[in-house]
Design a protein around this motif. Structure first.
Motif, mmCIF file in Angstrom:
data_model
loop_
_atom_site.group_PDB
_atom_site.id
_atom_site.type_symbol
_atom_site.label_atom_id
_atom_site.label_comp_id
_atom_site.label_asym_id
_atom_site.label_seq_id
_atom_site.Cartn_x
_atom_site.Cartn_y
_atom_site.Cartn_z
ATOM 1 N N ALA A 94 -19.164 28.927 58.438
ATOM 2 C CA ALA A 94 -18.796 27.557 58.070
ATOM 3 C C ALA A 94 -17.573 27.098 58.864
ATOM 4 N N PRO A 95 -17.514 25.803 59.205
ATOM 5 C CA PRO A 95 -16.268 25.262 59.749
ATOM 6 C C PRO A 95 -15.138 25.468 58.734
ATOM 7 N N GLU A 96 -13.901 25.403 59.200
ATOM 8 C CA GLU A 96 -12.748 25.649 58.316
ATOM 9 C C GLU A 96 -12.687 24.672 57.149
ATOM 10 N N ILE A 97 -12.989 23.393 57.400
ATOM 11 C CA ILE A 97 -12.993 22.398 56.314
ATOM 12 C C ILE A 97 -14.407 21.852 56.166
ATOM 13 N N PHE A 119 -17.441 28.530 50.691
ATOM 14 C CA PHE A 119 -16.417 29.578 50.738
ATOM 15 C C PHE A 119 -17.029 30.933 51.097
ATOM 16 N N GLU A 120 -18.211 31.249 50.543
ATOM 17 C CA GLU A 120 -18.917 32.491 50.912
ATOM 18 C C GLU A 120 -19.171 32.542 52.413
ATOM 19 N N SER A 121 -19.425 31.364 53.009
ATOM 20 C CA SER A 121 -19.718 31.283 54.447
ATOM 21 C C SER A 121 -18.449 31.145 55.284
ATOM 22 N N GLN A 122 -17.297 31.397 54.667
ATOM 23 C CA GLN A 122 -15.994 31.499 55.329
ATOM 24 C C GLN A 122 -15.264 30.180 55.571
ATOM 25 N N ALA A 123 -15.617 29.127 54.822
ATOM 26 C CA ALA A 123 -14.795 27.915 54.866
ATOM 27 C C ALA A 123 -13.403 28.282 54.329
ATOM 28 N N ILE A 124 -12.389 27.580 54.815
ATOM 29 C CA ILE A 124 -11.027 27.814 54.336
ATOM 30 C C ILE A 124 -10.673 26.791 53.254
ATOM 31 N N GLU A 125 -11.139 25.552 53.434
ATOM 32 C CA GLU A 125 -10.964 24.521 52.415
ATOM 33 C C GLU A 125 -12.282 23.785 52.213
ATOM 34 N N VAL A 126 -12.509 23.348 50.976
ATOM 35 C CA VAL A 126 -13.631 22.476 50.655
ATOM 36 C C VAL A 126 -13.043 21.268 49.947
ATOM 37 N N SER A 147 -4.337 18.996 50.944
ATOM 38 C CA SER A 147 -4.886 19.949 51.909
ATOM 39 C C SER A 147 -3.744 20.716 52.562
ATOM 40 N N LEU A 148 -3.919 22.019 52.708
ATOM 41 C CA LEU A 148 -2.923 22.814 53.429
ATOM 42 C C LEU A 148 -3.151 22.715 54.933
ATOM 43 N N LEU A 149 -4.393 22.457 55.328
ATOM 44 C CA LEU A 149 -4.719 22.353 56.759
ATOM 45 C C LEU A 149 -4.419 20.961 57.315
ATOM 46 N N VAL A 150 -4.538 19.931 56.477
ATOM 47 C CA VAL A 150 -4.265 18.546 56.890
ATOM 48 C C VAL A 150 -3.414 17.898 55.781
ATOM 49 N N PRO A 151 -2.127 18.296 55.691
ATOM 50 C CA PRO A 151 -1.295 17.863 54.560
ATOM 51 C C PRO A 151 -1.128 16.339 54.442
#
Length: 159
Positions: A94-97, A119-126, A147-151
């Motif tokens: 999965a892409p990160e977001i 999340f199972e497919s490795q996303a960091i945020e949904v 979002s921690l990736l795009v605050p």
């Protein structure tokens, strides 16, 4: 049963006003998309592109999950992950977001289920955008205030 490649190549499934996904049995699942859904999807994509200078923002990204191929409404993918998946028919990671825009046809249980699959497919945020444009951010542990990736991403999409 169908494979994602067959869905993509099937002429009868082109240009339908539905979001198409596969479940784990290879059955097609279609959800109708309303104008408001498209509006939120487009606005989220443009906001991400304006706030992030790296990686790729993509609409309608097909992702391999334990329940078949799911299609996230909008994703952000780092350059590293994009290099891994760009030639694939559906993303093996999965892409990160991964962002879902809830339609009136979706239940909260469905959104929770998809969130777990990403999340199972490795996303960091949904992120989940509801029908009023309110966005809820999650990492694998819990709901986030932002979002921690795009605050700087807003928690509401305004018209």
């Amino acid at each position: 049963t169908m494979r994602w490649e067959e869905v993509c190549e099937n002429r009868q499934l082109q240009d339908l006003p539905f979001k198409i996904e596969l479940n784990k049995w290879g059955q097609i699942v279609m959800s109708p998309v309303k104008i408001k859904h498209s509006f939120y999807q487009g606005r989220i994509q443009r906001l991400l592109e304006s706030l992030l200078k790296t990686g790729e923002v993509m609409p309608e990204c097909a992702i391999d999950t334990s329940d078949g191929v799911k299609v996230a409404d909008v994703v952000w993918c780092s350059a590293e992950r994009f290099d891994r998946i760009q030639e694939e028919v559906s993303a093996s990671i999965a892409p990160e977001i991964c962002i879902e825009v809830k339609s009136s046809g979706n239940t909260l249980d469905e959104m929770e289920f998809k969130k777990r699959l990403y999340f199972e497919s490795q996303a960091i945020e949904v992120w989940i955008c509801n029908e009023q444009g309110q966005i809820t951010f999650y990492n694998e542990q819990s709901e986030l205030a932002q979002s921690l990736l795009v605050p700087n991403f807003p928690d509401r999409i305004e018209r």
